[in-house]
Scaffold this motif. Structure first.
Motif, PDB file in Angstrom:
ATOM      1  N   LYS A  35       6.322  -8.821  10.376  1.00 52.80           N
ATOM      2  CA  LYS A  35       5.432  -8.176   9.398  1.00 52.80           C
ATOM      3  C   LYS A  35       6.299  -7.580   8.304  1.00 52.80           C
ATOM      4  CE  LYS A  35       1.018  -7.250   8.755  1.00 52.80           C
ATOM      5  NZ  LYS A  35      -0.187  -8.003   9.116  1.00 52.80           N
ATOM      6  N   ALA A  41      -9.770  -5.224  11.636  1.00 53.80           N
ATOM      7  CA  ALA A  41      -8.508  -4.669  11.140  1.00 53.80           C
ATOM      8  C   ALA A  41      -7.529  -4.530  12.307  1.00 53.80           C
ATOM      9  CB  ALA A  41      -8.757  -3.305  10.498  1.00 53.80           C
ATOM     10  N   ASN A  42      -6.294  -4.141  11.990  1.00 53.11           N
ATOM     11  CA  ASN A  42      -5.295  -3.884  13.024  1.00 53.11           C
ATOM     12  C   ASN A  42      -5.360  -2.425  13.445  1.00 53.11           C
ATOM     13  OD1 ASN A  42      -3.953  -6.440  13.397  1.00 53.11           O
ATOM     14  ND2 ASN A  42      -3.203  -6.229  11.293  1.00 53.11           N
ATOM     15  N   HIS A 101       0.875  -1.180   0.000  1.00 47.98           N
ATOM     16  CA  HIS A 101       0.000   0.000   0.000  1.00 47.98           C
ATOM     17  C   HIS A 101       0.907   1.224   0.000  1.00 47.98           C
ATOM     18  CE1 HIS A 101      -3.063   2.920   1.417  1.00 47.98           C
ATOM     19  NE2 HIS A 101      -3.939   2.069   0.926  1.00 47.98           N
ATOM     20  N   GLY A 130      -3.664  -5.380   0.267  1.00 51.52           N
ATOM     21  CA  GLY A 130      -3.031  -5.355  -1.054  1.00 51.52           C
ATOM     22  C   GLY A 130      -2.311  -6.635  -1.430  1.00 51.52           C
ATOM     23  N   VAL A 135     -10.827  -9.301   4.700  1.00 50.88           N
ATOM     24  CA  VAL A 135     -11.389  -9.446   6.053  1.00 50.88           C
ATOM     25  C   VAL A 135     -12.868  -9.061   6.047  1.00 50.88           C
ATOM     26  CG1 VAL A 135     -11.197  -8.730   8.457  1.00 50.88           C
ATOM     27  CG2 VAL A 135      -9.125  -8.973   7.067  1.00 50.88           C
ATOM     28  N   GLY A 145     -14.619  -1.344   5.057  1.00 56.67           N
ATOM     29  CA  GLY A 145     -13.792  -2.085   4.119  1.00 56.67           C
ATOM     30  C   GLY A 145     -14.637  -3.001   3.258  1.00 56.67           C
ATOM     31  N   GLY A 177     -12.552  -5.633   1.579  1.00 55.69           N
ATOM     32  CA  GLY A 177     -11.463  -6.503   1.162  1.00 55.69           C
ATOM     33  C   GLY A 177     -11.618  -7.880   1.771  1.00 55.69           C
ATOM     34  N   LYS A 199      -0.548 -11.027  19.387  1.00 54.73           N
ATOM     35  CA  LYS A 199      -1.656 -11.718  18.719  1.00 54.73           C
ATOM     36  C   LYS A 199      -1.314 -13.194  18.532  1.00 54.73           C
ATOM     37  CE  LYS A 199      -3.082  -9.670  15.108  1.00 54.73           C
ATOM     38  NZ  LYS A 199      -3.378  -9.126  13.773  1.00 54.73           N
ATOM     39  N   SER A 224     -17.622  -0.511   2.842  1.00 62.41           N
ATOM     40  CA  SER A 224     -16.933   0.640   2.224  1.00 62.41           C
ATOM     41  C   SER A 224     -15.672   0.233   1.472  1.00 62.41           C
ATOM     42  CB  SER A 224     -16.539   1.632   3.328  1.00 62.41           C
ATOM     43  OG  SER A 224     -15.629   1.039   4.224  1.00 62.41           O
ATOM     44  N   SER A 238     -11.921   2.815   0.074  1.00 61.04           N
ATOM     45  CA  SER A 238     -11.362   4.136   0.339  1.00 61.04           C
ATOM     46  C   SER A 238     -12.030   5.232  -0.486  1.00 61.04           C
ATOM     47  CB  SER A 238      -9.847   4.124   0.104  1.00 61.04           C
ATOM     48  OG  SER A 238      -9.565   3.729  -1.215  1.00 61.04           O
ATOM     49  N   ARG A 286     -14.619  -0.375  -7.862  1.00 62.84           N
ATOM     50  CA  ARG A 286     -14.833   0.441  -6.674  1.00 62.84           C
ATOM     51  C   ARG A 286     -16.207   0.154  -6.075  1.00 62.84           C
ATOM     52  NH1 ARG A 286     -10.800   0.800  -4.904  1.00 62.84           N
ATOM     53  NH2 ARG A 286     -11.003   2.763  -3.798  1.00 62.84           N
TER      54      ARG A 286
END
Ligand code: NDP
Length: 456
Positions: free
Chosen positions: A137, A355-356, A107, A179, A253, A249, A251, A125, A272, A274, A299
């Motif tokens: 990560k 999300a994180n 991203h 991404g 998740v 989001g 995506g 986690k 949603s 972005s 989109r």
């Protein structure tokens, strides 16, 4: 000048303020990393009072410094023949509980501090899952949006041409994140295999089912989020069934969180990306959403064009949509104090972070003060990495499990994480405090393993 607390977040115990001050000094400008560390440190006062040797052995200072940080150039050629340069990262945070494990994010917003915040969260986690995985990560400021498959492939090949030397099924095992989905994991795995001349399936997770992937991995983070939210609801005598849910989001998740909420009888009224959000009072049509997002890669506004009951809102905030359950599943700091206040006013009962770190410290404070049940990402979204660990188990035993078996394991893991978080919070006299329970429990598991291994 930096201080040891923010104006809206919880306070860090006096005994740990020097640790936070040192994190700020050594990692200037890495605000998301500061935020993630602050959130954990703010929980650890009672833990170090009960276990003062964690302080004496400087366990927390050690944990705030990654074991290894790798930054590299990723040169590649776009379809017009133009050379492009991106930056690649892998932060190998902690390997006391197992090989470094955590996703890759592609991203444009990715900086070292982003990867460090995500890696820091990942340590605790992964510990909460009870599975043998350390924390790490990675990612890049590459933006796959609008790129052709061939461009994404060339980027992934270049990225892996450097990263491969740091990976291995017993060393470091990346997966997807923002991404990075099945397409990217395929290109990355192909290049790893080609360079090393080894079919080392356990070196990446999130693989395709035909070549070493696990059933239910794609669904795992979203499903796990909803399993956890369901456990929270049950524990409080509530239910997801019959309630309105907002999921941010659209995506990986978000889509599978929407699927599981719908299956459990909840109604997802908004989601949603972005570019804005859609509201659909009839409940999100999952087949249409998957087609638009997973197949056509369009989109979210397209959803409202094809569904008469839906409207698209391209400004404002998805959290203005009234709901009893909120599942932020897009990105960090997407839900602030103002949005939290609106949600509370509209009758919110439960927030579970898919999300994180999607909720700012101020938002978390608003929820907790209003008595809203709040589940932090490091517990709620651990189902993704847990199922990655199940994928590693299948790879190690050259086996494949059924969807039902894997999904049942996931549900059991989420149940156990919930129990562990709740009982830790109760043990410390803070019933219902999921933030404290997750931080204290995850930290203790990692700290004890570190102490057993000496000064490392
Ligand atoms: P995806 O890339 O599949 O989806 C991300 C979604 O969030 C997209 O709809 C995207 O919209 C939206 N989004 C991203 N950035 C923003 C932004 N700045 N503002 C508004 N919307 C945004 O990622 P995932 O679903 O995999 O990840 C979502 C979150 O879950 C991340 O925080 C990730 O770290 C976390 N997570 C993921 C796991 C996994 O297994 N995938 C595991 C555990 C946590 P757009 O397409 O317009 O950018």
């Amino acid at each position: 000048m930096t201080t040891a607390t923010t104006s809206t977040g919880p306070a860090i115990d006096q005994s740990l303020q020097h640790v936070y001050a040192e994190v700020l000094r050594r990692n200037p400008g890495e605000h998301e990393f500061h935020q993630a560390v602050e959130e954990v440190l703010a929980s650890l006062g009672p833990v170090v009072r009960r276990h003062p040797h964690y302080l004496a052995e400087r366990v927390i200072e050690r944990l705030c410094e990654p074991e290894r940080q790798i930054i590299f150039r990723v040169p590649w050629t776009d379809d017009a023949g133009q050379v492009q340069i991106n930056r690649g990262f892998r932060v190998e945070y902690s390997s006391v509980l197992g090989p470094y494990k955590g996703g890759l994010r592609f991203h444009p917003s990715v900086l070292l501090g982003t990867v460090k915040f995500l890696g820091f969260e990942q340590i605790f986690k992964n510990a909460l899952t009870g599975l043998p995985i350390g924390g790490g990560k990675g990612g890049s400021d590459f933006d796959p949006k609008g790129r052709s498959d061939a461009e994404v492939m060339r980027f992934c090949q270049s990225f892996m041409t450097e990263l491969y030397r740091h990976l291995g099924e017993y060393t470091d095992v990346p997966a997807g994140d923002i991404g990075v989905g099945g397409r990217e994991i395929g290109y990355l795995f192909g290049q790893y295999k080609r360079i090393t001349n080894r079919y080392e399936a356990g070196v990446l997770t999130g693989k395709g089912l035909a070549w070493g992937g696990s059933r239910a991995r794609k669904e795992a983070t979203g499903y796990g989020t909803v399993y956890f939210a369901n456990e929270m609801a049950r524990h409080a005598g509530l239910s997801l069934a019959g309630h309105d849910v907002v999921v941010s989001g659209s995506g990986n998740v978000a889509i599978y969180a929407i699927e599981k909420v719908t299956e459990l009888g909840g109604r997802v009224v908004a989601c949603s990306d972005s570019s804005g959000y859609v509201v659909d009072e009839r409940g999100i049509d999952l087949d249409l959403l998957k087609d638009i997002k997973e197949v056509r890669r369009e989109r979210i506004g397209q959803y409202a064009k094809e569904r008469t009951s839906a409207r698209f809102v391209d400004r404002g905030c998805i959290w203005d949509v009234p709901c009893e359950i909120a599942l932020p599943c897009a990105t960090q700091n997407e839900l602030d104090e103002e949005a939290a206040t609106t949600l509370v006013k509209n009758g919110l009962d439960i927030v579970a972070e898919g999300a994180n770190m999607p909720c700012t410290p101020g938002a978390v404070r608003v929820f907790q003060e209003a008595g809203v049940l709040f589940g932090p990402g490091k517990a709620v979204n651990a189902g993704g990495v847990a199922t990655s660990a199940l994928e590693m188990q299948q790879n190690a035993s050259r086996d494949t499990w059924t969807f039902e078996y894997t999904d049942n394991r996931l549900a059991a893991i989420m149940h156990n994480i919930h129990e562990r978080v709740v009982s830790t919070a109760e043990d410390y006299g803070r019933p219902g405090d999921y933030v404290f329970g997750a931080n204290a429990s995850g930290f203790t598991a990692v700290a004890d393993a570190m102490l057993a291994m000496g000064v490392i």
